[in-house]
Design an enzyme around this catalytic site. Structure first.
Site, PDB file in Angstrom:
ATOM      1  N   LYS A  19       0.685  -1.198   0.096  1.00  0.00           N
ATOM      2  CA  LYS A  19      -0.217   0.102  -0.010  1.00  0.00           C
ATOM      3  C   LYS A  19       0.969   1.124   0.007  1.00  0.00           C
ATOM      4  CE  LYS A  19      -2.363  -1.175   4.109  1.00  0.00           C
ATOM      5  NZ  LYS A  19      -1.413  -2.290   4.028  1.00  0.00           N
ATOM      6  N   ARG A  94      -9.890   1.141   8.547  1.00  0.00           N
ATOM      7  CA  ARG A  94      -9.581  -0.416   8.840  1.00  0.00           C
ATOM      8  C   ARG A  94     -10.811  -1.168   9.196  1.00  0.00           C
ATOM      9  NH1 ARG A  94      -3.601  -1.390   8.935  1.00  0.00           N
ATOM     10  NH2 ARG A  94      -2.789   0.512   8.422  1.00  0.00           N
ATOM     11  N   ARG A 128      11.641  -6.397   4.838  1.00  0.00           N
ATOM     12  CA  ARG A 128      11.409  -5.239   4.740  1.00  0.00           C
ATOM     13  C   ARG A 128      12.396  -4.373   5.626  1.00  0.00           C
ATOM     14  NH1 ARG A 128       5.722  -2.227   5.474  1.00  0.00           N
ATOM     15  NH2 ARG A 128       5.671  -3.179   7.315  1.00  0.00           N
ATOM     16  N   ARG A 161      11.437  -2.717  11.036  1.00  0.00           N
ATOM     17  CA  ARG A 161      10.270  -1.767  11.814  1.00  0.00           C
ATOM     18  C   ARG A 161       9.892  -2.812  13.093  1.00  0.00           C
ATOM     19  NH1 ARG A 161       5.171  -0.120   7.961  1.00  0.00           N
ATOM     20  NH2 ARG A 161       3.903  -1.176   9.506  1.00  0.00           N
ATOM     21  N   ARG A 172      -1.266  -8.773  12.824  1.00  0.00           N
ATOM     22  CA  ARG A 172      -1.762  -7.877  12.008  1.00  0.00           C
ATOM     23  C   ARG A 172      -2.551  -8.462  10.772  1.00  0.00           C
ATOM     24  NH1 ARG A 172       3.825  -5.491  10.729  1.00  0.00           N
ATOM     25  NH2 ARG A 172       2.721  -4.175   9.207  1.00  0.00           N
TER      26      ARG A 172
HETATM   27  P1  AP5 Z   1       4.895  -1.734   2.007  1.00  0.00           P
HETATM   28  O1  AP5 Z   1       4.485  -0.857   0.678  1.00  0.00           O
HETATM   29  O2  AP5 Z   1       5.644  -1.201   3.049  1.00  0.00           O
HETATM   30  O3  AP5 Z   1       3.401  -2.667   2.241  1.00  0.00           O
HETATM   31  P2  AP5 Z   1       2.212  -1.910   3.136  1.00  0.00           P
HETATM   32  O4  AP5 Z   1       0.912  -2.380   2.556  1.00  0.00           O
HETATM   33  O5  AP5 Z   1       2.382  -0.391   3.343  1.00  0.00           O
HETATM   34  O6  AP5 Z   1       2.610  -2.567   4.789  1.00  0.00           O
HETATM   35  P3  AP5 Z   1       2.558  -2.032   6.025  1.00  0.00           P
HETATM   36  O7  AP5 Z   1       3.033  -3.037   6.883  1.00  0.00           O
HETATM   37  O8  AP5 Z   1       2.975  -0.525   6.196  1.00  0.00           O
HETATM   38  O9  AP5 Z   1       0.876  -2.095   6.117  1.00  0.00           O
HETATM   39  P4  AP5 Z   1       0.235  -1.828   7.457  1.00  0.00           P
HETATM   40  O10 AP5 Z   1      -1.330  -1.824   7.141  1.00  0.00           O
HETATM   41  O11 AP5 Z   1       0.209  -3.371   8.098  1.00  0.00           O
HETATM   42  O12 AP5 Z   1       1.094  -0.965   8.351  1.00  0.00           O
HETATM   43  P5  AP5 Z   1       0.633   0.585   8.626  1.00  0.00           P
HETATM   44  O13 AP5 Z   1       1.966   1.282   8.947  1.00  0.00           O
HETATM   45  O14 AP5 Z   1      -0.363   1.244   8.191  1.00  0.00           O
HETATM   46  O15 AP5 Z   1       5.493  -2.919   1.078  1.00  0.00           O
HETATM   47  C1  AP5 Z   1       5.986  -4.170   2.057  1.00  0.00           C
HETATM   48  C2  AP5 Z   1       7.147  -4.679   1.687  1.00  0.00           C
HETATM   49  O16 AP5 Z   1       7.206  -4.997   0.367  1.00  0.00           O
HETATM   50  C3  AP5 Z   1       8.509  -3.527   1.430  1.00  0.00           C
HETATM   51  O17 AP5 Z   1       9.632  -4.301   1.822  1.00  0.00           O
HETATM   52  C4  AP5 Z   1       8.332  -3.234  -0.052  1.00  0.00           C
HETATM   53  O18 AP5 Z   1       9.548  -2.670  -0.575  1.00  0.00           O
HETATM   54  C5  AP5 Z   1       7.835  -4.605  -0.723  1.00  0.00           C
HETATM   55  N1  AP5 Z   1       7.153  -4.427  -1.745  1.00  0.00           N
HETATM   56  C6  AP5 Z   1       6.183  -3.567  -2.171  1.00  0.00           C
HETATM   57  N2  AP5 Z   1       5.451  -4.016  -3.243  1.00  0.00           N
HETATM   58  C7  AP5 Z   1       6.271  -5.266  -3.707  1.00  0.00           C
HETATM   59  C8  AP5 Z   1       6.092  -6.080  -4.863  1.00  0.00           C
HETATM   60  N3  AP5 Z   1       5.140  -6.000  -5.878  1.00  0.00           N
HETATM   61  N4  AP5 Z   1       6.894  -7.163  -4.963  1.00  0.00           N
HETATM   62  C9  AP5 Z   1       7.932  -7.457  -4.041  1.00  0.00           C
HETATM   63  N5  AP5 Z   1       7.983  -6.752  -3.001  1.00  0.00           N
HETATM   64  C10 AP5 Z   1       7.152  -5.369  -2.813  1.00  0.00           C
HETATM   65  O19 AP5 Z   1      -0.017   0.456  10.363  1.00  0.00           O
HETATM   66  C11 AP5 Z   1       0.990   0.101  11.365  1.00  0.00           C
HETATM   67  C12 AP5 Z   1       0.197   0.058  12.570  1.00  0.00           C
HETATM   68  O20 AP5 Z   1      -0.195   1.402  13.101  1.00  0.00           O
HETATM   69  C13 AP5 Z   1      -1.122  -0.965  12.725  1.00  0.00           C
HETATM   70  O21 AP5 Z   1      -0.632  -2.221  12.958  1.00  0.00           O
HETATM   71  C14 AP5 Z   1      -1.891  -0.317  13.995  1.00  0.00           C
HETATM   72  O22 AP5 Z   1      -1.192  -0.663  15.026  1.00  0.00           O
HETATM   73  C15 AP5 Z   1      -1.770   1.297  13.493  1.00  0.00           C
HETATM   74  N6  AP5 Z   1      -2.603   1.896  12.690  1.00  0.00           N
HETATM   75  C16 AP5 Z   1      -2.519   2.343  11.411  1.00  0.00           C
HETATM   76  N7  AP5 Z   1      -3.498   2.535  10.772  1.00  0.00           N
HETATM   77  C17 AP5 Z   1      -4.587   2.467  11.782  1.00  0.00           C
HETATM   78  C18 AP5 Z   1      -5.925   2.906  11.677  1.00  0.00           C
HETATM   79  N8  AP5 Z   1      -6.525   3.149  10.638  1.00  0.00           N
HETATM   80  N9  AP5 Z   1      -6.567   2.378  13.110  1.00  0.00           N
HETATM   81  C19 AP5 Z   1      -5.938   2.216  14.048  1.00  0.00           C
HETATM   82  N10 AP5 Z   1      -4.465   1.611  14.252  1.00  0.00           N
HETATM   83  C20 AP5 Z   1      -3.782   2.073  12.869  1.00  0.00           C
END
Ligand code: AP5
Length: 221
Positions: A19, A94, A128, A161, A172
């Site tokens: 994402k 979410r 990552r 991370r 997650r």
């Molecule tokens: P990346 O682009 O980093 O993936 P992502 O989908 O953004 O993954 P996240 O782990 O950041 O999502 P998340 O939703 O769990 O975490 P968030 O930070 O929002 O890609 C991942 C890896 O793959 C990278 O190494 C990249 O290089 C690689 N990659 C990408 N595309 C690829 C491809 N096509 N092929 C191969 N490799 C590829 O949330 C973190 C925490 O914050 C949550 O757990 C929660 O505690 C809190 N939080 C966030 N939002 C909320 C909310 N709305 N409500 C309550 N708590 C929240």
């Protein structure tokens, strides 16, 4: 590309779906303000704000940060941008409760779901690395830095991370995504807002798929 019918976009998908990676490209391509919930929360944790202090424990356990905190954060972020331009929202909503809160602030045009299976999520997140200074995201398998564990952009150290451990990733995926997000996805499907894109393949392939899907939607609207 520009499409009046798709300028308020929310990005959905499991952790590690790509994402963040795609959001950055898409926001640039569509010239949309980008709001990344996870980055806002991590910045609050780093800065030790009252919100960050409360959010940290939930994030470290792989649980959703409490509703009121996240909604306040998003409301503020949406108020700061020019609503007329639209927005790309990564990481919010979410669950249904968050979707209702968003609806009370603004309607959306598209919920874009990047679909990736669990095995791939685990593979991507265990490899990552992020820059501890500028936050740039790498992958040791698919997008490695030029110098071992050093950021190409700013030269700072790359780190893992704290929520990318196997136990937290499992939570997650299984709780936040498989449990909490499914009714939300279903509700967007029923409203005709859901656009699902296969997230497997290279970053460029997935991006091309996203653009095609959005263009097809625009052409059909
Ligand atoms: P990346 O682009 O980093 O993936 P992502 O989908 O953004 O993954 P996240 O782990 O950041 O999502 P998340 O939703 O769990 O975490 P968030 O930070 O929002 O890609 C991942 C890896 O793959 C990278 O190494 C990249 O290089 C690689 N990659 C990408 N595309 C690829 C491809 N096509 N092929 C191969 N490799 C590829 O949330 C973190 C925490 O914050 C949550 O757990 C929660 O505690 C809190 N939080 C966030 N939002 C909320 C909310 N709305 N409500 C309550 N708590 C929240």
């Amino acid at each position: 590309m520009g499409c009046a019918g798709a300028k308020r976009i929310v990005l959905l998908g499991p952790p590690g779906a790509g994402k963040g990676t795609q959001a950055e490209r898409l926001a640039r391509h569509l010239n949309l303000p980008l709001i990344v919930t996870g980055d806002l929360l991590r910045a609050a944790v780093r800065e030790g704000t009252p919100l960050g202090q409360k959010a940290k424990a939930y994030m470290d356990r792989g649980e959703l940060v409490p509703h009121e905190l996240v909604v306040a954060l998003i409301r503020e972020a949406l108020e700061r941008i020019d609503g007329e331009k639209g927005f790309l929202l990564d990481g919010f909503p979410r669950n249904l409760e968050q979707a209702q809160a968003l609806e009370a602030i603004t309607p959306i045009d598209v919920a874009l779901l990047i679909d990736v299976p669990r095995e791939e999520v685990v593979r991507r997140l265990s490899a990552r690395r992020v820059c501890e200074r500028c936050g740039r995201v790498y992958n040791l398998l698919t997008q490695p830095p030029q110098r071992d564990e050093i950021c190409d952009a700013c030269g700072a150290k790359l780190v893992q991370r704290s929520d990318d451990t196997p136990e937290v990733v499992a939570k997650r995926f299984d709780v936040q995504y498989n449990q909490d997000a499914q009714p939300l996805i279903e509700s967007y499907r029923r409203k005709g807002l859901l656009l699902t894109v296969d997230g497997m393949g290279s970053v460029e392939e997935v991006f091309a798929r996203i653009i095609r899907a959005l263009e097809e939607r625009c052409a059909g609207s």
